[in-house]
Design a protein around this motif. Sequence first.
Motif, PDB file in Angstrom:
ATOM      1  N   TYR A  89      -6.756  10.955  -1.154  1.00  0.00           N
ATOM      2  CA  TYR A  89      -7.968  10.235  -0.755  1.00  0.00           C
ATOM      3  C   TYR A  89      -9.065  11.256  -0.463  1.00  0.00           C
ATOM      4  O   TYR A  89      -8.962  12.031   0.475  1.00  0.00           O
ATOM      5  CB  TYR A  89      -7.655   9.400   0.482  1.00  0.00           C
ATOM      6  N   ARG A  90     -10.085  11.219  -1.284  1.00  0.00           N
ATOM      7  CA  ARG A  90     -11.114  12.252  -1.191  1.00  0.00           C
ATOM      8  C   ARG A  90     -12.207  11.891  -0.179  1.00  0.00           C
ATOM      9  O   ARG A  90     -12.785  10.803  -0.221  1.00  0.00           O
ATOM     10  CB  ARG A  90     -11.754  12.482  -2.558  1.00  0.00           C
ATOM     11  N   ILE A  91     -12.472  12.827   0.714  1.00  0.00           N
ATOM     12  CA  ILE A  91     -13.587  12.695   1.655  1.00  0.00           C
ATOM     13  C   ILE A  91     -14.665  13.696   1.249  1.00  0.00           C
ATOM     14  O   ILE A  91     -14.423  14.898   1.164  1.00  0.00           O
ATOM     15  CB  ILE A  91     -13.149  12.991   3.106  1.00  0.00           C
TER      16      ILE A  91
ATOM     17  N   THR B 264      -6.471  18.271   3.258  1.00  0.00           N
ATOM     18  CA  THR B 264      -7.102  18.528   4.554  1.00  0.00           C
ATOM     19  C   THR B 264      -6.433  17.786   5.702  1.00  0.00           C
ATOM     20  O   THR B 264      -6.922  17.848   6.835  1.00  0.00           O
ATOM     21  CB  THR B 264      -8.593  18.139   4.504  1.00  0.00           C
ATOM     22  N   GLY B 265      -5.326  17.088   5.421  1.00  0.00           N
ATOM     23  CA  GLY B 265      -4.626  16.423   6.507  1.00  0.00           C
ATOM     24  C   GLY B 265      -4.218  15.009   6.158  1.00  0.00           C
ATOM     25  O   GLY B 265      -4.335  14.562   5.018  1.00  0.00           O
ATOM     26  N   ALA B 266      -3.710  14.319   7.162  1.00  0.00           N
ATOM     27  CA  ALA B 266      -3.240  12.948   6.990  1.00  0.00           C
ATOM     28  C   ALA B 266      -3.929  12.052   8.010  1.00  0.00           C
ATOM     29  O   ALA B 266      -4.621  12.524   8.925  1.00  0.00           O
ATOM     30  CB  ALA B 266      -1.727  12.884   7.149  1.00  0.00           C
ATOM     31  N   TRP B 267      -3.740  10.757   7.854  1.00  0.00           N
ATOM     32  CA  TRP B 267      -4.315   9.746   8.743  1.00  0.00           C
ATOM     33  C   TRP B 267      -3.193   9.259   9.651  1.00  0.00           C
ATOM     34  O   TRP B 267      -2.242   8.630   9.205  1.00  0.00           O
ATOM     35  CB  TRP B 267      -4.885   8.630   7.883  1.00  0.00           C
TER      36      TRP B 267
ATOM     37  N   ALA C 106       0.859  -1.187   0.000  1.00  0.00           N
ATOM     38  CA  ALA C 106       0.000   0.000   0.000  1.00  0.00           C
ATOM     39  C   ALA C 106       0.894   1.236   0.000  1.00  0.00           C
ATOM     40  O   ALA C 106       2.107   1.142  -0.190  1.00  0.00           O
ATOM     41  CB  ALA C 106      -0.911  -0.021   1.231  1.00  0.00           C
ATOM     42  N   SER C 107       0.298   2.389   0.202  1.00  0.00           N
ATOM     43  CA  SER C 107       1.064   3.612   0.435  1.00  0.00           C
ATOM     44  C   SER C 107       0.290   4.437   1.450  1.00  0.00           C
ATOM     45  O   SER C 107      -0.866   4.146   1.750  1.00  0.00           O
ATOM     46  CB  SER C 107       1.253   4.413  -0.858  1.00  0.00           C
ATOM     47  N   THR C 108       0.949   5.451   1.978  1.00  0.00           N
ATOM     48  CA  THR C 108       0.214   6.383   2.821  1.00  0.00           C
ATOM     49  C   THR C 108      -0.633   7.293   1.930  1.00  0.00           C
ATOM     50  O   THR C 108      -0.501   7.293   0.703  1.00  0.00           O
ATOM     51  CB  THR C 108       1.164   7.227   3.688  1.00  0.00           C
ATOM     52  N   ILE C 109      -1.515   8.059   2.559  1.00  0.00           N
ATOM     53  CA  ILE C 109      -2.434   8.919   1.812  1.00  0.00           C
ATOM     54  C   ILE C 109      -2.415  10.334   2.381  1.00  0.00           C
ATOM     55  O   ILE C 109      -1.929  10.576   3.491  1.00  0.00           O
ATOM     56  CB  ILE C 109      -3.887   8.388   1.876  1.00  0.00           C
ATOM     57  N   GLU C 110      -2.932  11.241   1.593  1.00  0.00           N
ATOM     58  CA  GLU C 110      -3.294  12.565   2.075  1.00  0.00           C
ATOM     59  C   GLU C 110      -4.770  12.766   1.770  1.00  0.00           C
ATOM     60  O   GLU C 110      -5.236  12.411   0.676  1.00  0.00           O
ATOM     61  CB  GLU C 110      -2.456  13.653   1.403  1.00  0.00           C
ATOM     62  N   PHE C 111      -5.503  13.318   2.725  1.00  0.00           N
ATOM     63  CA  PHE C 111      -6.915  13.580   2.515  1.00  0.00           C
ATOM     64  C   PHE C 111      -7.103  14.861   1.710  1.00  0.00           C
ATOM     65  O   PHE C 111      -6.367  15.840   1.882  1.00  0.00           O
ATOM     66  CB  PHE C 111      -7.647  13.734   3.853  1.00  0.00           C
ATOM     67  N   ILE C 112      -8.108  14.837   0.822  1.00  0.00           N
ATOM     68  CA  ILE C 112      -8.506  16.040   0.101  1.00  0.00           C
ATOM     69  C   ILE C 112     -10.020  16.178   0.190  1.00  0.00           C
ATOM     70  O   ILE C 112     -10.735  15.206   0.453  1.00  0.00           O
ATOM     71  CB  ILE C 112      -8.070  16.018  -1.386  1.00  0.00           C
ATOM     72  N   ASN C 113     -10.503  17.388  -0.050  1.00  0.00           N
ATOM     73  CA  ASN C 113     -11.952  17.617  -0.058  1.00  0.00           C
ATOM     74  C   ASN C 113     -12.454  17.665  -1.503  1.00  0.00           C
ATOM     75  O   ASN C 113     -11.725  17.353  -2.450  1.00  0.00           O
ATOM     76  CB  ASN C 113     -12.309  18.880   0.716  1.00  0.00           C
TER      77      ASN C 113
END
Length: 269
Positions: free
Chosen positions: A205-207, A130-133, A117-124
């Motif tokens: 990663y879109r929320i 918008t941040g990380a997990w 896998a890879s890490t992600i960054e959240f986007i709107n």
Amino acid sequence: MNVPAVSVILPAYNCEKFIGKAIQSVLQQTFTDFELIIINDGSTDNTGSIIQTFDDQRIVYLKNPGNQGLISTLNNAISCAKGKYIARMDGDDISLSERLAKQKVFLDQNENISVVASTIEFINEQEEKTGAWDLDRKTITPEQIKKAILSQNCIAHPTVMMRSEIMKQLKYMDYQKNIEDYDLWLRLLNRGYKIAKLDEPLLLYRIHASSITSIHLKKRNPFFKHFLMKIKFLTRFRHVSGFSFAVFGSAIMDLIKGIIKTIKNIFGS
């Protein structure tokens, strides 16, 4: 016919706002030896029309006769995949340009790893970061992932690249709806396969309001769902190992935590 090194599987259902960007992010990868299998799962908006505006020989476009759900659609895509590796992608996320290249190199060089896998960054919705997990960033090595995943899923599903022969054997279970990826990771680990993660964000990663993640984040008590998933995993697969006993222990803890959280919600404390 040339066999691609990687099959990217992208299920799409009513994601007209974002599907174009998702497809474009795959087609613009620096690694080019792939097929992009897009399955339109009976969308009722303009998703299908947008998909068909892309003219690229690497796209394999399939359409379900009606809405069959994510698990069935993913399994159909896996059955169609020709690549040595299978990469997941969602219709509302964005893969960064070197994602496929870096994940393929990692699997080529680490034959003992089955999933990366890879890490992600959240986007709107506006693609603003918008941040990380936090858990995502703390679980990188196979050992860290195997330990943490007993308590909660630490893998962002659309970031993974997997060995095709393993995925064609295991696939996703239709009785683990909305938690099918967590169940898959447990089944993989229980059989001795290893999961690793690249310590850099390769997917945005879109929320948004209608995303599965957003809906689930609003649920107040996930412990009971985790408990039921783990019990199904344990009772339907007779692959007993030390890991399966650890899963049983974590299921009991989920049940206890779920009861405690329910009591706190009832009494408002």
